[in-house]
Design a protein around this motif. Structure first.
Motif, short mmCIF file in Angstrom:
data_model
loop_
_atom_site.label_atom_id
_atom_site.label_comp_id
_atom_site.label_asym_id
_atom_site.label_seq_id
_atom_site.Cartn_x
_atom_site.Cartn_y
_atom_site.Cartn_z
N ASN A 3 0.82 -1.20 0.00
CA ASN A 3 0.00 0.00 0.00
C ASN A 3 0.85 1.25 0.00
O ASN A 3 0.35 2.34 0.21
CB ASN A 3 -0.90 0.02 1.23
CG ASN A 3 -1.94 -1.07 1.18
OD1 ASN A 3 -2.53 -1.31 0.14
ND2 ASN A 3 -2.16 -1.74 2.29
N PRO A 5 3.26 4.30 -1.49
CA PRO A 5 3.20 5.09 -2.71
C PRO A 5 4.17 4.61 -3.78
O PRO A 5 4.94 3.70 -3.57
CB PRO A 5 3.54 6.50 -2.24
CG PRO A 5 4.06 6.39 -0.88
CD PRO A 5 3.68 5.06 -0.34
N THR A 6 4.12 5.28 -4.93
CA THR A 6 4.93 4.89 -6.08
C THR A 6 6.41 4.76 -5.73
O THR A 6 7.07 3.83 -6.15
CB THR A 6 4.76 5.93 -7.20
OG1 THR A 6 3.36 6.10 -7.42
CG2 THR A 6 5.41 5.47 -8.47
N SER A 8 7.83 3.61 -3.30
CA SER A 8 7.66 2.83 -2.09
C SER A 8 8.96 2.36 -1.45
O SER A 8 9.03 2.30 -0.23
CB SER A 8 6.74 1.64 -2.36
OG SER A 8 7.30 0.82 -3.36
N GLN A 11 10.22 5.41 0.28
CA GLN A 11 9.33 5.72 1.41
C GLN A 11 9.50 4.72 2.55
O GLN A 11 9.53 5.10 3.71
CB GLN A 11 7.87 5.74 0.94
CG GLN A 11 6.90 6.17 2.02
CD GLN A 11 7.11 7.60 2.45
OE1 GLN A 11 7.33 8.47 1.61
NE2 GLN A 11 7.08 7.86 3.74
N THR A 73 3.26 17.94 -0.78
CA THR A 73 3.23 16.85 0.20
C THR A 73 4.24 17.09 1.30
O THR A 73 3.93 16.92 2.48
CB THR A 73 3.51 15.50 -0.50
OG1 THR A 73 2.48 15.27 -1.46
CG2 THR A 73 3.54 14.35 0.49
N TYR A 77 3.48 17.50 5.23
CA TYR A 77 4.16 16.62 6.18
C TYR A 77 4.83 17.44 7.27
O TYR A 77 4.68 17.16 8.46
CB TYR A 77 5.20 15.76 5.43
CG TYR A 77 5.99 14.87 6.35
CD1 TYR A 77 5.49 13.63 6.73
CD2 TYR A 77 7.23 15.26 6.86
CE1 TYR A 77 6.19 12.80 7.59
CE2 TYR A 77 7.94 14.44 7.72
CZ TYR A 77 7.42 13.22 8.07
OH TYR A 77 8.12 12.41 8.93
N PRO A 121 -3.21 9.23 4.95
CA PRO A 121 -3.56 9.56 3.56
C PRO A 121 -2.45 10.34 2.84
O PRO A 121 -2.26 10.17 1.64
CB PRO A 121 -4.83 10.40 3.68
CG PRO A 121 -4.84 10.91 5.08
CD PRO A 121 -4.08 9.91 5.91
N LEU A 123 0.80 10.06 3.16
CA LEU A 123 1.85 9.14 2.72
C LEU A 123 1.29 7.93 1.98
O LEU A 123 2.04 7.04 1.59
CB LEU A 123 2.67 8.67 3.94
CG LEU A 123 3.38 9.78 4.71
CD1 LEU A 123 4.08 9.22 5.93
CD2 LEU A 123 4.37 10.52 3.81
N ARG A 124 -0.02 7.90 1.81
CA ARG A 124 -0.72 6.79 1.16
C ARG A 124 -0.34 5.46 1.79
O ARG A 124 -0.05 4.48 1.11
CB ARG A 124 -0.46 6.80 -0.34
CG ARG A 124 -1.05 8.03 -1.01
CD ARG A 124 -0.85 8.00 -2.50
NE ARG A 124 0.56 7.88 -2.85
CZ ARG A 124 1.23 8.75 -3.59
NH1 ARG A 124 0.62 9.78 -4.07
NH2 ARG A 124 2.50 8.56 -3.86
N ASP A 125 -0.36 5.44 3.11
CA ASP A 125 -0.02 4.24 3.87
C ASP A 125 -1.11 4.01 4.93
O ASP A 125 -1.01 4.48 6.05
CB ASP A 125 1.34 4.41 4.53
CG ASP A 125 1.84 3.13 5.17
OD1 ASP A 125 1.08 2.13 5.22
OD2 ASP A 125 2.99 3.12 5.63
N PRO A 126 -2.16 3.28 4.56
CA PRO A 126 -3.28 3.07 5.49
C PRO A 126 -2.90 2.30 6.76
O PRO A 126 -3.63 2.37 7.75
CB PRO A 126 -4.31 2.31 4.67
CG PRO A 126 -3.58 1.75 3.51
CD PRO A 126 -2.38 2.62 3.28
#
Length: 180
Positions: A3, A5-6, A8, A11, A73, A77, A121, A123-126
């Motif tokens: 999950n 981001p691109t 990843s 990240q 972003t 952050y 949301p 970091l697109r990491d649920p």
């Protein structure tokens, strides 16, 4: 299935770097006697190793990027983290002024847990949401234990937060793709 981001791999490395570092800090909170102290030192060393691995992974080239979306972003952050530090700092000062310093780790743990909700949301990491819930539950448990027993909140919260952050840092590295 990841999950992240691109970017990843990058990240995941940053996640391991930051959370590994902060896990080390949390493991240093409790004042404990042996053999518990030795376990806290082992946790700190494992956290620092994780942070170093995260730094290596995040330092590798991550391809194109750095556009306006990345800057926006990054700004959001930084604002979230500044708000987190401000809330924890002001709260700690107020608790110290009220002579309730032993509850500062509880407050800081709750603030750290809460800051994961707006980061999830962004970091697109649920998976940051369950981490946030776990940190908030841990803060509440530390408060209850401190109020109901002779065990300090720092022991409960420091050890628990160290374990949670280290565990999350390791799983971020494990679930990262092998190639960027």
């Amino acid at each position: 299935m990841s999950n992240l981001p691109t970017n990843s791999r990058h990240q995941a490395g940053l996640t391991a770097l930051y959370l590994g570092f902060f896990a080390t800090v949390w493991f240093s909170v409790p004042a404990a006697e042996q053999p518990w102290r030795a376990l806290l030192v082992v946790g700190s060393v494992a956290s620092m190793i994780t942070a170093v691995v995260g730094g290596v992974v995040s330092g590798r080239p991550r391809g194109a990027g750095g556009g306006a979306g990345d800057r926006a972003t990054n700004r959001r952050y930084v604002l979230i983290v500044v708000a987190e530090f401000a809330a924890a700092g002001v709260g700690a000062v107020l608790l110290a002024a009220a002579d309730w310093s032993e509850y500062i780790p509880v407050l800081v743990c709750a603030v750290v847990g809460l800051h994961f909700f707006p980061l999830a949301p962004l970091l697109r990491d649920p998976l940051l949401r369950p981490l946030g819930i776990a940190m908030c539950v841990l803060a509440a448990a530390g408060l209850v234990v401190a109020l109901a027993s002779a065990v300090s909140a720092g022991v409960v919260v420091g050890t628990g937060a160290g374990v949670l952050l280290l565990g999350y840092a390791v799983q971020a590295l494990v679930r990262a793709p092998r190639r960027g």
